[in-house]
Design a protein around this motif. Structure first.
Motif, PDB file in Angstrom:
ATOM      1  N   GLU A   1       0.712  -1.017  -0.152  1.00 22.58           N
ATOM      2  CA  GLU A   1      -0.016  -0.025  -0.086  1.00 22.58           C
ATOM      3  C   GLU A   1       0.873   1.382  -0.016  1.00 22.58           C
ATOM      4  N   LYS A   2       1.922   1.103   0.452  1.00 25.97           N
ATOM      5  CA  LYS A   2       3.108   2.484   0.470  1.00 25.97           C
ATOM      6  C   LYS A   2       3.448   2.759  -0.826  1.00 25.97           C
ATOM      7  N   ASP A   3       3.124   1.763  -1.807  1.00 24.26           N
ATOM      8  CA  ASP A   3       3.757   2.098  -3.217  1.00 24.26           C
ATOM      9  C   ASP A   3       2.506   2.748  -4.100  1.00 24.26           C
ATOM     10  N   LEU A   4       1.394   2.889  -3.468  1.00 22.45           N
ATOM     11  CA  LEU A   4       0.008   3.456  -4.304  1.00 22.45           C
ATOM     12  C   LEU A   4       0.567   5.043  -4.652  1.00 22.45           C
ATOM     13  N   PHE A   5       0.013   4.973  -5.783  1.00 25.54           N
ATOM     14  CA  PHE A   5       0.495   6.461  -6.435  1.00 25.54           C
ATOM     15  C   PHE A   5      -0.286   7.498  -5.731  1.00 25.54           C
ATOM     16  N   ARG A   6       0.476   8.414  -5.303  1.00 25.92           N
ATOM     17  CA  ARG A   6      -0.127   9.656  -4.292  1.00 25.92           C
ATOM     18  C   ARG A   6      -0.266  11.059  -5.044  1.00 25.92           C
ATOM     19  N   LEU A   7       0.584  11.436  -6.047  1.00 23.32           N
ATOM     20  CA  LEU A   7       0.310  12.840  -6.661  1.00 23.32           C
ATOM     21  C   LEU A   7      -1.253  13.094  -6.689  1.00 23.32           C
ATOM     22  N   THR A   8      -1.467  14.296  -6.619  1.00 22.87           N
ATOM     23  CA  THR A   8      -2.936  14.741  -6.591  1.00 22.87           C
ATOM     24  C   THR A   8      -2.738  16.059  -7.502  1.00 22.87           C
ATOM     25  N   PRO A   9      -3.928  16.045  -8.167  1.00 23.51           N
ATOM     26  CA  PRO A   9      -4.207  17.231  -9.499  1.00 23.51           C
ATOM     27  C   PRO A   9      -4.248  18.427  -8.795  1.00 23.51           C
ATOM     28  N   ASN A  10      -3.780  19.573  -9.179  1.00 20.39           N
ATOM     29  CA  ASN A  10      -3.867  20.741  -9.025  1.00 20.39           C
ATOM     30  C   ASN A  10      -5.129  21.487  -9.414  1.00 20.39           C
ATOM     31  N   ARG A  11      -5.875  22.299  -8.733  1.00 23.12           N
ATOM     32  CA  ARG A  11      -7.277  22.628  -9.121  1.00 23.12           C
ATOM     33  C   ARG A  11      -7.413  23.916  -9.044  1.00 23.12           C
ATOM     34  N   ILE A  12      -8.125  24.774  -9.582  1.00 17.61           N
ATOM     35  CA  ILE A  12      -8.075  26.412  -9.701  1.00 17.61           C
ATOM     36  C   ILE A  12      -9.759  26.529  -9.625  1.00 17.61           C
ATOM     37  N   GLN A  13     -10.434  26.961  -8.647  1.00 15.55           N
ATOM     38  CA  GLN A  13     -11.699  27.011  -8.762  1.00 15.55           C
ATOM     39  C   GLN A  13     -12.387  28.365  -8.267  1.00 15.55           C
ATOM     40  N   PRO A  14     -11.979  29.456  -8.952  1.00 15.92           N
ATOM     41  CA  PRO A  14     -12.591  30.680  -8.712  1.00 15.92           C
ATOM     42  C   PRO A  14     -14.280  30.836  -8.691  1.00 15.92           C
ATOM     43  N   ARG A  15     -14.493  31.464  -7.421  1.00 17.59           N
ATOM     44  CA  ARG A  15     -15.988  31.769  -7.426  1.00 17.59           C
ATOM     45  C   ARG A  15     -16.650  32.984  -8.291  1.00 17.59           C
ATOM     46  N   ASP A  16     -17.501  32.854  -8.625  1.00 19.81           N
ATOM     47  CA  ASP A  16     -18.244  33.996  -9.130  1.00 19.81           C
ATOM     48  C   ASP A  16     -19.731  34.168  -8.926  1.00 19.81           C
ATOM     49  N   THR A  17     -20.355  35.107  -9.440  1.00 15.97           N
ATOM     50  CA  THR A  17     -21.784  35.350  -9.345  1.00 15.97           C
ATOM     51  C   THR A  17     -22.755  35.177 -10.407  1.00 15.97           C
ATOM     52  N   ILE A  18     -21.846  34.686 -11.664  1.00 18.86           N
ATOM     53  CA  ILE A  18     -22.495  34.402 -13.276  1.00 18.86           C
ATOM     54  C   ILE A  18     -23.798  33.373 -12.728  1.00 18.86           C
TER      55      ILE A  18
ATOM     56  N   PRO B   1      -6.899  17.738 -17.366  1.00 21.75           N
ATOM     57  CA  PRO B   1      -8.333  17.477 -17.549  1.00 21.75           C
ATOM     58  C   PRO B   1      -9.061  18.781 -16.789  1.00 21.75           C
ATOM     59  N   TYR B   2      -8.687  18.971 -15.613  1.00 20.25           N
ATOM     60  CA  TYR B   2      -9.153  20.008 -14.917  1.00 20.25           C
ATOM     61  C   TYR B   2      -8.663  21.637 -15.457  1.00 20.25           C
ATOM     62  N   LYS B   3      -7.595  21.789 -15.719  1.00 24.19           N
ATOM     63  CA  LYS B   3      -7.186  23.145 -16.273  1.00 24.19           C
ATOM     64  C   LYS B   3      -7.727  23.311 -17.543  1.00 24.19           C
ATOM     65  N   GLU B   4      -7.849  22.367 -18.254  1.00 27.06           N
ATOM     66  CA  GLU B   4      -8.192  22.805 -19.863  1.00 27.06           C
ATOM     67  C   GLU B   4      -9.888  22.565 -19.969  1.00 27.06           C
ATOM     68  N   LEU B   5     -10.611  21.554 -19.108  1.00 30.32           N
ATOM     69  CA  LEU B   5     -11.970  21.385 -19.313  1.00 30.32           C
ATOM     70  C   LEU B   5     -12.735  21.282 -17.997  1.00 30.32           C
ATOM     71  N   ILE B   6     -12.339  20.807 -17.035  1.00 31.74           N
ATOM     72  CA  ILE B   6     -13.334  20.473 -15.817  1.00 31.74           C
ATOM     73  C   ILE B   6     -13.464  21.726 -15.037  1.00 31.74           C
ATOM     74  N   ASP B   7     -12.376  22.549 -14.635  1.00 34.36           N
ATOM     75  CA  ASP B   7     -12.327  23.639 -13.756  1.00 34.36           C
ATOM     76  C   ASP B   7     -12.833  24.841 -14.475  1.00 34.36           C
ATOM     77  N   LYS B   8     -12.326  24.783 -15.980  1.00 27.64           N
ATOM     78  CA  LYS B   8     -12.606  25.860 -16.776  1.00 27.64           C
ATOM     79  C   LYS B   8     -14.179  26.107 -16.884  1.00 27.64           C
ATOM     80  N   ILE B   9     -14.860  25.048 -16.740  1.00 22.92           N
ATOM     81  CA  ILE B   9     -16.284  25.442 -17.139  1.00 22.92           C
ATOM     82  C   ILE B   9     -17.072  25.168 -15.838  1.00 22.92           C
ATOM     83  N   GLY B  10     -16.287  25.024 -14.710  1.00 23.82           N
ATOM     84  CA  GLY B  10     -17.124  25.155 -13.475  1.00 23.82           C
ATOM     85  C   GLY B  10     -17.708  23.940 -12.743  1.00 23.82           C
ATOM     86  N   MET B  11     -16.973  22.878 -13.522  1.00 19.55           N
ATOM     87  CA  MET B  11     -17.462  21.558 -13.017  1.00 19.55           C
ATOM     88  C   MET B  11     -16.620  21.276 -11.719  1.00 19.55           C
TER      89      MET B  11
END
Length: 444
Positions: free
Chosen positions: A103-120, A305-315
């Motif tokens: 279990e110590k060999d499990l991949f542990r890197l995590t994606p960086n996410r940018i999630q700005p809030r807005d009122t749109i 995926p988060y930078k160019e799609l998921i977080d970019k459209i607010g998912m």
């Protein structure tokens, strides 16, 4: 007392026969139960009791007994004490089955996410939806159509329904225990996320669909002619058994393998590319592995995926789960709220434009909705189609993301509609044609 003993003996014999007949499947059964339990509790925030009563209460899987460790964030399951499996939750990467390694060999890197809030207003922003009334909509008929999906719940098992019209929320309904924020497992709807990532890379000029698949082992044999287009259309000609009722290629991949991205790499051709259409989750995860090759580092792959799609459209609720080696399991394991699944559909109705920026070329929509030969006009490129009349009472331009147990994001350009339905049952128990027909007829 003798009658009781006889009944007990018969029950024990029945259980023994059942276990004997299904012993080879126990790994899959306990693997499914522990993986779903870990994801459901730690990612979706569901209760153990609800998951046992509903999600894992299905043939064979319900034989498994699950336990959840809240402190160490893992779930385990076994069938009458046999074939114990363990799934560990990793923040940002979801739950993953431990397949006997350290279990110590499990991949542990995590994606960086940018999630700005807005009122749109939703769906284009994080604000509350606008109150919108359209004179061409018969709202009584629309509400009745939504109600159809929730009739006879023990059979249809609908959980959530959401409808967007011209980029406005016009209907939304949730089963008790689910809200607009509850993440739902998309199962094979995830494949359409993978396809979109390729559309984004093509738009960025980083690859082309007619490029040969960049797999060194294929360069010296007949597989060298397989292109990215062939893979996206499920017409590579590679061998693959997508049977969930037995130990097959797909169940071995999802429940027994550490690196799912290469599960189909070693498969032989059973036909030249384009000659057959063969739906394959192995193909999608192979494309996930090829996607990894496009980046200098694994961190860049995780972020993309988060930078160019998921977080970019607010998912912001969406999480892509990864295998033991840190490859996204894009055949099956994306979780997101119903509202965020609908955002994805709206992106396609808007032909890749979001916030004034083009995420993928508008022609990409034409590409993914072009029927693939030999698919009976029901499949394009990682999206399902209605071109062949699968839903006879619904416009033929409908295309969709479909997943196990009736997860759907339907996009109908001619009606300017996105329709999301999630649940635990699919056709024929859930009558998608009737539901969709009534929803679309509510727009005059």
């Amino acid at each position: 007392m003798k009658l009781f003993k006889r009944i007990l003996l018969l029950l024990l014999i029945g259980v023994a026969i059942l276990l004997y007949l299904n012993y080879s499947k126990l790994n899959i059964i306990s693997g499914y139960a522990s993986k779903y339990m870990a994801s459901g509790v730690f990612l979706a925030g569901r209760s153990e009791a609800s998951l046992v009563q509903n999600d894992t209460n299905m043939p064979l899987v319900k034989l498994a007994e699950s336990e959840v460790n809240q402190d160490d964030k893992y779930a385990s399951a076994s069938v009458y004490g046999l074939m114990n499996r363990k799934a560990i939750y990793r923040e940002g990467l979801g739950a993953v089955l431990v397949n006997g390694g350290d279990e110590k060999d499990l991949f542990r890197l995590t994606p960086n996410r940018i999630q700005p809030r807005d009122t749109i207003p939703y769906p284009y922003g994080q604000g509350e939806p606008k109150d919108s009334l359209f004179p061409e909509i018969d709202y009584d008929r629309l509400n009745k159509a939504v109600g159809l999906a929730f009739e006879n719940l023990e059979v249809q098992k609908t959980r959530t329904v959401l409808i967007l019209y011209k980029g406005h929320l016009i209907a939304e309904r949730y089963l008790d225990g689910f809200t607009k924020d509850t993440p739902i497992l998309g199962w094979s709807m995830t494949k359409s996320i993978l396809g979109t990532l390729y559309g984004i890379l093509e738009h960025q000029g980083k690859l082309e669909m007619e490029w040969p698949a960049p797999i060194p082992e294929w360069k010296q044999d007949e597989r060298k002619d397989i292109t990215l287009n062939h893979l996206l259309r499920m017409q590579s000609g590679l061998e693959w058994d997508e049977d969930y009722t037995k130990i097959s290629d797909v169940t071995r991949m999802l429940f027994l393998e550490d690196d799912m991205s290469w599960s189909q790499k070693e498969k032989d051709l059973i036909a030249p590319p384009t000659e057959i259409w063969n739906y394959s989750s192995g193909t999608t995860n192979l494309l996930s592995g090829i996607l990894r090759q496009q980046f200098r580092s694994h961190q860049d792959y995780l972020d993309f995926p988060y930078k160019e799609l998921i977080d970019k459209i607010g998912m912001y609720s969406m999480v892509l789960e990864a295998d033991v080696k840190g490859n996204y399991v894009l055949s099956s394991y994306a979780w997101a709220s119903t509202r965020d699944w609908a955002r994805f559909g709206q992106l396609y109705l808007d032909k890749g434009s979001w916030g004034g920026k083009q995420l993928f070329d508008s022609a990409w929509v034409d590409y993914i909705t072009e029927p693939t030969p030999d698919s009976e006009e029901k499949y394009g490129a990682h999206f399902w189609l209605n071109a062949g009349g699968k839903y006879p009472d619904v416009p033929g331009d409908l295309f969709s993301c479909n997943g196990f147990q009736g997860q759907h994001v339907f996009m109908i350009p001619s009606k300017s509609m996105v329709i999301v339905r999630t649940g635990l049952a699919e056709e024929p128990d859930f009558d998608a044609n009737r539901f969709l027909s009534e929803v679309t007829k509510s727009v005059r």
